[in-house]
Design a protein around this motif. Sequence first.
Motif, PDB file in Angstrom:
ATOM      1  N   GLN A   1       0.858  -1.183   0.000  1.00 37.56           N
ATOM      2  CA  GLN A   1       0.000   0.000   0.000  1.00 37.56           C
ATOM      3  C   GLN A   1       0.892   1.229   0.000  1.00 37.56           C
ATOM      4  N   MET A   2       0.738   2.055  -1.025  1.00 38.41           N
ATOM      5  CA  MET A   2       1.591   3.231  -1.179  1.00 38.41           C
ATOM      6  C   MET A   2       0.724   4.479  -1.087  1.00 38.41           C
ATOM      7  N   ASN A   3       0.973   5.279  -0.082  1.00 36.50           N
ATOM      8  CA  ASN A   3       0.223   6.527   0.142  1.00 36.50           C
ATOM      9  C   ASN A   3       1.140   7.723  -0.055  1.00 36.50           C
ATOM     10  N   GLU A   4       0.526   8.877  -0.236  1.00 40.63           N
ATOM     11  CA  GLU A   4       1.278  10.138  -0.385  1.00 40.63           C
ATOM     12  C   GLU A   4       2.384   9.997  -1.421  1.00 40.63           C
ATOM     13  N   LEU A   5       2.031   9.459  -2.562  1.00 42.15           N
ATOM     14  CA  LEU A   5       3.030   9.206  -3.591  1.00 42.15           C
ATOM     15  C   LEU A   5       3.664  10.497  -4.096  1.00 42.15           C
ATOM     16  N   LYS A   6       4.946  10.376  -4.402  1.00 43.05           N
ATOM     17  CA  LYS A   6       5.736  11.506  -4.891  1.00 43.05           C
ATOM     18  C   LYS A   6       6.289  11.153  -6.275  1.00 43.05           C
ATOM     19  N   PRO A   7       6.630  12.160  -7.073  1.00 44.91           N
ATOM     20  CA  PRO A   7       7.219  11.860  -8.389  1.00 44.91           C
ATOM     21  C   PRO A   7       8.460  10.968  -8.286  1.00 44.91           C
ATOM     22  N   GLU A   8       9.223  11.107  -7.236  1.00 40.11           N
ATOM     23  CA  GLU A   8      10.424  10.281  -7.079  1.00 40.11           C
ATOM     24  C   GLU A   8      10.120   8.821  -6.740  1.00 40.11           C
ATOM     25  N   ASP A   9       8.854   8.493  -6.520  1.00 37.92           N
ATOM     26  CA  ASP A   9       8.454   7.095  -6.341  1.00 37.92           C
ATOM     27  C   ASP A   9       8.234   6.396  -7.683  1.00 37.92           C
TER      28      ASP A   9
END
Length: 127
Positions: free
Chosen positions: A82-90
């Motif tokens: 589960q990936m939350n608060e995704l950022k471009p660097e993800d």
Amino acid sequence: QVQLVESGGGLVQAGASVRLSCVASDRAVVNYAMGWFRQAPGKEREFVAAINWSGSSFQYEDSVNGRFTISRDNAENTVYLQMNELKPEDTAVYYCAAEKRPYIDSSKFRSGAMDYWGKGTLVTVSS
């Protein structure tokens, strides 16, 4: 030979949430520690998260700790991220992997010395 198949990737905006799934072809994985890795464009593959056989122990890479959660459903031979608060660097191809021992061996996970790998699923985070 255990096969791992990832799904759930796609294109999302920064701040969004995504859940990745990894289904194993063999129930032997219920006795294995499993994890997620990622490879961003032009970079080496890196460790993201690991979980022991029972789902009671976890490890995370520092940049995702507090935002990502690894879990597993042994009845379904499935591991989740589960990936939350995704950022471009993800942005990366995310890979599922398994190690043929029940507990997390930090040195193996940190070095990527896994026994089985999936083919990956692409997550793209736009700004």
